[in-house]
Every structure is written in structure tokens, then in C-alpha cells.
Design a protein around this motif. Sequence first.
Motif, PDB file in Angstrom:
ATOM      1  N   GLU A  16       0.827  -1.208   0.000  1.00 54.99           N
ATOM      2  CA  GLU A  16       0.000   0.000   0.000  1.00 54.99           C
ATOM      3  C   GLU A  16       0.862   1.260   0.000  1.00 54.99           C
ATOM      4  N   ASN A  17       1.919   1.255   0.802  1.00 56.57           N
ATOM      5  CA  ASN A  17       2.801   2.423   0.852  1.00 56.57           C
ATOM      6  C   ASN A  17       3.483   2.682  -0.483  1.00 56.57           C
ATOM      7  N   LEU A  18       3.947   1.609  -1.126  1.00 57.91           N
ATOM      8  CA  LEU A  18       4.614   1.775  -2.416  1.00 57.91           C
ATOM      9  C   LEU A  18       3.655   2.283  -3.480  1.00 57.91           C
ATOM     10  N   ALA A  19       2.409   1.834  -3.405  1.00 58.44           N
ATOM     11  CA  ALA A  19       1.414   2.280  -4.395  1.00 58.44           C
ATOM     12  C   ALA A  19       1.112   3.765  -4.255  1.00 58.44           C
ATOM     13  N   ASN A  20       1.224   4.275  -3.039  1.00 54.93           N
ATOM     14  CA  ASN A  20       0.899   5.685  -2.791  1.00 54.93           C
ATOM     15  C   ASN A  20       2.114   6.602  -2.840  1.00 54.93           C
ATOM     16  N   ARG A  21       3.295   6.030  -3.099  1.00 55.51           N
ATOM     17  CA  ARG A  21       4.523   6.825  -3.098  1.00 55.51           C
ATOM     18  C   ARG A  21       4.774   7.402  -4.483  1.00 55.51           C
ATOM     19  N   PRO A  22       5.218   8.683  -4.573  1.00 58.07           N
ATOM     20  CA  PRO A  22       5.551   9.251  -5.883  1.00 58.07           C
ATOM     21  C   PRO A  22       6.617   8.409  -6.569  1.00 58.07           C
ATOM     22  N   PRO A  23       6.465   8.164  -7.861  1.00 49.33           N
ATOM     23  CA  PRO A  23       7.425   7.299  -8.563  1.00 49.33           C
ATOM     24  C   PRO A  23       8.808   7.927  -8.658  1.00 49.33           C
ATOM     25  N   SER A  24       9.817   7.053  -8.637  1.00 42.62           N
ATOM     26  CA  SER A  24      11.203   7.452  -8.846  1.00 42.62           C
ATOM     27  C   SER A  24      11.789   6.470  -9.852  1.00 42.62           C
ATOM     28  N   PRO A  25      11.637   6.780 -11.148  1.00 40.83           N
ATOM     29  CA  PRO A  25      11.932   5.795 -12.200  1.00 40.83           C
ATOM     30  C   PRO A  25      13.305   5.148 -12.091  1.00 40.83           C
ATOM     31  N   ARG A  26      14.306   5.923 -11.705  1.00 44.81           N
ATOM     32  CA  ARG A  26      15.647   5.366 -11.662  1.00 44.81           C
ATOM     33  C   ARG A  26      15.857   4.448 -10.471  1.00 44.81           C
ATOM     34  N   ILE A  27      15.122   4.686  -9.374  1.00 41.19           N
ATOM     35  CA  ILE A  27      15.384   3.989  -8.122  1.00 41.19           C
ATOM     36  C   ILE A  27      14.396   2.856  -7.852  1.00 41.19           C
ATOM     37  N   ASP A  28      13.165   2.993  -8.289  1.00 42.04           N
ATOM     38  CA  ASP A  28      12.118   2.040  -7.900  1.00 42.04           C
ATOM     39  C   ASP A  28      12.461   0.597  -8.256  1.00 42.04           C
ATOM     40  N   GLY A  29      12.985   0.386  -9.465  1.00 45.39           N
ATOM     41  CA  GLY A  29      13.332  -0.974  -9.881  1.00 45.39           C
ATOM     42  C   GLY A  29      14.430  -1.571  -9.029  1.00 45.39           C
ATOM     43  N   VAL A  30      15.405  -0.742  -8.664  1.00 46.64           N
ATOM     44  CA  VAL A  30      16.508  -1.216  -7.823  1.00 46.64           C
ATOM     45  C   VAL A  30      15.987  -1.574  -6.438  1.00 46.64           C
TER      46      VAL A  30
END
Length: 753
Positions: free
Chosen positions: A213-227
Motif C-alpha cells: 500500500e505504501n509503495l502504491a501511494n509513493r511518488p514514482p522514482s523511475p531510476r530507483i524504484d526498480g533497484v
Amino acid sequence: MALGESASGCLWAHSGNKAGHWHGLVDHLLGVARQAQKFGEAFGAGALAWWLGLLHDLGKASEVWQLALRAVAGTGSPVGVDHKAAGARLAVQLGLWRLAMAVHGHHGGLTSPADFHQFLTSSERDRAVEAEAVQRLASLVPQLRQPQAPELPSWVHVDSLAGEMLLRMVFSALVDADYLDTAEHFGRCDSAWLRESLGMAVLLDRFEAGRGENLANRPPSPRIDGVRQQVYEAAVEAARRDQGFFRLDAPTGTGKTYAMAGFALHHAKAHALRRVIVAVPYLSVTDQNAKVYRDLLDPDRTGQVVLEHHSAIDVEAVRRRTVRGERGRSVRWQRFAAENWDAEFIVTTTVQLFESLHARQPSRMRKLHRLANSVIVLDEVQAIPVHVLEPVLLVLRQLVKRFGVTVLLASATQPEFWELPVLKGVRPVKVVEDVEELHSALRRVRYRWWIQPRPSLAEVARESATHQQALVVVNTTDHARQVYRQWTAMQESGVIGSTVELRHLSTRMCSRHRLDTIEWIRQLQSRKAASDEVNLLVVSTQLIEAGVDVDFPVLYRAMAPAEALLQAAGRCNREGLLGIEGGLVVVFEPHEQGRPPSYEVPLHETRRRFGPRRAAPDELTALAAYYPALYATLGPEALGSAVVQARREWDFIRTAELFRMIPENSVPVLVDYIPVGEPALRATADRVVDELRRGNPLGPNGLRHLQPFLATLPRATAARMPKQLLSPLIGDLHVWSGPYDLHCGIDLTLEDK
């Protein structure tokens, strides 16, 4: 039951409670024995713990002790007659010898074999009284008629240190059982002590749901999210491995807070472990992590799931310094008011954890048996002071080898402990295999060195103020105050615009004040991160550089050991949103003198490897060479070998005296601060203070209510303060009645003048 009507032969352990009921001695001894056995079974010492529980108060059966109890009943005065010798001597006769020190120390603390021998052979010992006590109890307790030596764990005689560690753990089981049984008699076990056991499966389900739930509501960070997802999946995969040592090398900003807990909960469920203990080096990180885990694991706010324990108050200082009498009776209760960690998820500090593991007093040690069959997560492990490194690593190795513990060491700057003799032969499981690739993929800053000529703090303040957002990290509270004052003077003179927000962070502010300030910074950056409206300058001491979730485009860091430079850099371009050039980290050598004494040798090794025309702090090859060189330069004595030698000799007094993670050069100070949005917390703390001033006992939650409002002062500074500004309250805790600045905390302006 009235006095003289006991089913246990009119022998009493404690006088009447509020209902007028006395505590039968046999009931107490068997109650403690059963509870201690339950605790000891977690590490294969149930039979030993049972016998120690049965014997600990055996001397109370003597007629002289019983008469003395009746004489002082209702007065609050101590009985004044020894009751330890009879049980300690019988434990020795059972072949327990040094392990019998648990009986001798169950009130005053563990001592040493020499001290114990002197106690038993003293001419003051009345052997006839001891024999009488044994005889009287043997008529009521069948096991005492022909006592049989308890079975010990097979490894206890492997080496001296193994036996010493067993004594620590079984002593913990004994004193916790003794306290709980006594507290039940006196009606001190309120509902706040009774923690619901949910089980690791339930906690894991809550954690995974909350994290999603927290990740779904967090602003995306394209470079970091996958890592971050990659690191988390690696942690979950590693959790399936066998118990032992694990290391999580994860650059700052890769979701280490989630990955650590994810590993711990999955591992605990897979191996049927009892609890998770997360230990961090700084109170600012403790507060932050505890809030994250509480939100995930205790969404209904029951207060029964996540225990946060990191009191900076030395209650034992009161017990040592207070005279007998009404205040003294309160002290005897207070020394047992520390938590016994009867919870499934605990957030504490490394200081609280490791000083308890090297302590000798019952109040500090009663939690230790809870460590058996658990996962211990050490966050920011690079912050373990080098002067206690050998004893810390040794005790971790013993917990892993003998007590069913798994240890996860987590850091963005993972020290190379594994070549040290104390960990010879240990090879940890790497949670993240290709650490070099991970760091390269996430390199988010460039470095500039401002070393020659050395700038003044005023020059650093002026240059940092040319940036729209900047964080300045310095080495002392005095330097932080100087930079902040320079900014405020510049703002008053119009050099800095009136819309620029200025903030200060240091230990002169209480922990809740720091937490409110950090949260304010995060909220400001979160609301306006995509706009040009954020004008923010922050100066902080080292407390911000490890694990605090803030993000600045520019960072100024006063020269410090390599690991501190890299940790601080983690507050710069944390989300990786600044493009190819990345954030800017300026490492400066201030003209003004001032830094922690512990920095001297690490700084020498840092200057040899990092700097202009040398390596950057984020070059892992240089960092990997830095740690072994540092340890070799320091040598075994500087790494804490004297503590290990004291443990090898079972000298608990000397061990406790030598082991100090933080030098005793500061004192906790209670300040007058109202938390943002939660004034009721302050009202509760004020009630606790009132109770302490009246000398009334507190439950285990009492001192914890004061923790948010504690700042620190150097002991020398505190000693100079007049009593009307700084007055003692309990132990080494003082109350500050002087001015408290809403930006900088304790205001020592009067001292400056």
C-alpha cells in the motif's frame, strides 16, 4: 491469606500486598523456578534455570530472616539479613560452581569468581543458619531432599567464554522470572505489560500488505524504484537460507528499511523464530524506523506489537547514589522497571542492545534471554564504535553459534569485519551478490574538495546560502550553531531572502524536536519537490547522515571518516532525479577546530585514500581497503580486547566498567518542548516527572514517556550549570529550566556571556 496461615509452612518470601496477603516462600520459589525453566528452555538450559530459580531465595527459610521480615513488614525498610548464601552454596555443591554466581548476584548483580569465593568463605557467613534454611525447605520441597545436579548444555565446557555467556543468559532468565513473580504478588503487572503474541505469520502478512500500500501511494522514482524492488526480492530470497550471519550491502535510498524487516520477518517465519530485534545507532533513526514499522505492523495502534526501547536514562545511577528510606524504596523498584523485551518486534539502539549484553545489573540484563531464537538486525553497522568492535562481534558470534540467533548486518558502507580474528572462519551470506554493480548503477553525486585553503564556517555558510536548497553537516553542536547563527544574521541583514527557511538539527534539541524538524523538512520537500518554491537551508550534526530520509541537491560535509562522508552523501540526490550530472557533495576542512576524539585515527586513514587526486568516498575498492588498514593501525587493544579478556575471566564488574559504546561524557537532559500536533504526549511526560519527584514507582512504560523530550549536554558543561537552570531528577537525568530555543534547542547563551 493472613500472616501465619501459609500452606507453605509459614515461610514467607514477601510481606503483605495491598490486599494484605503475604507471599509464601515455597510458592515463590516454585513459581520462579517454573518461569525460569520456561525461559531457559529456549537455549537448552531449562533444567539449570529451574534449579537456580528454586535456590535463589532459599536463605529466606531461616528463622532469623523470617523474624526480620516480620519486624520490618509495612515499614518499607530492607530486611537486612542475607538470603543468598544458602542457595549459592548448595548450587556449588551441585557442581554448578561459577554458574552459582547467578544466585549470589540476583539482587546486586554479577561480580567475579574471586568476589564470589570471598563471599562464600567469609567468616561472617553463618553456616548453621544456612543449613537450617536448607533443612526447613527440604521438608516442604521434595527435590531438595536428594538434589541432583541439573543437566547442562553440552557446549558449556567448550571454552571459558561459552560458559560466561551461558551464565549471562540464565541469569537473565532467573531475574526476569523473579521480578515477574514478585510483581504479580504485589499487583504490579498491569495490562501494559501483557503483550499479545500474534505470531510471525500474522506480522509478515501485515507487513507485506502495508508495504504494498505504501509503495502504491509513493511518488514514482523511475531510476530507483526498480533497484529497490530488486534489493527487496534479494532479501526475501536470502531469508530462506539457513540461520547464521548475513550482510546487506545496499546503497542509500534503495529501501533498506523495508528490506531489513522483510528479511527478518520472512526468516523468522521460515525458522520458527520468536522475535525480531532491529538495532540502530542513532535516536533519530530509531524514531523514524519505529514509526515505519509501527504503521505497518500495528495499524490498529494497540501498542502491543512494536516495542521501542532506547532509554538514555541510567536508572542504576540512582540506585548507586540514593540513601535508604522512602526514596530508596522507590529506587529498588525503579531498577527493575526496564523492559524485558516481551514483544515480537523490537526497535532499539545498538547502545541499549550491546551495553545490556555486557552489563552486570539485573535491570539491564533481564531482557537478554529474549534474544535466543531471534533475528537481530543491525542497521548502519558501520557506526559501531571501533573501540568496542571485538567484544561486539564476539557476542554476536556466540549468539549465532549457541543461542539460535540470526544476525543481519546492514549498511551502505559495509565494514570488512570478516578478516578480524574474532570472526575467523565466519563467512556471511551476501543478500545482494553484485554490490559493485548496484553502487555503480546508483551513483548519484559528484564530489568537490574544499581542503586548501581551509574555509571558515562563516565562508561555508555564505557559499551554501547561494544555493536554493543545501544541507550542511558538521562535526560538533557548536559548529552547527555557528552556521545557523551566520545564516540568521545574513537573513536579518537581507543577504538571504525572507522566504528562505532555515533549520538546525543537533543533540541540543530533544529527540521529538529533531523528529518534528526532520518530518517538517520531508513534508516541505515532498509538497514542492517539482517546483521552484523550495528555499531551504539546513545545518546538522552527524545525526542526519545515517538513515534519515531527506533529499538535497547540494550537501556540504565537514571532513570526517570515509564511511561518514559516504553516509552523508546519501542525503544528496537521494531519489536520483537530478539527471546525469547528479547532486553535488562538497567536502570541506573547516578552519575552526572541533571534532569527536574517535575521529582521529579513521581520519588519518581516510586522508591517505580519499580526497583530491585520490579516490572518491563511493569507490568501493578503496573503501574495502580502508577498513582493514584502520583495524591494523588501531591494533587489538584499541578494538576492545580488554573487554574480551575480562569476559574470559568471568569478571562481570570489570567487563561492565570497560564496555562503554559511548564515553560517559554527556548527560540526558529533560527539556520543555511541546510536540507538533500531540500536546498530550507532553502532558503524560509531565505526569511522569511529578511521580518521580514524589518518589513513586513507575511501570515499564514510565521512563519511555520521557524519551521524546531528552536532549544531551556534555557532562563538563552540565557540571558548570547553576541548579536553577539544571537540576537532577533521577539517575543521571537532569531537568533543564533555562531557555529552550524552538530552532536550536537548549540555549547556553548565558554560559557564552
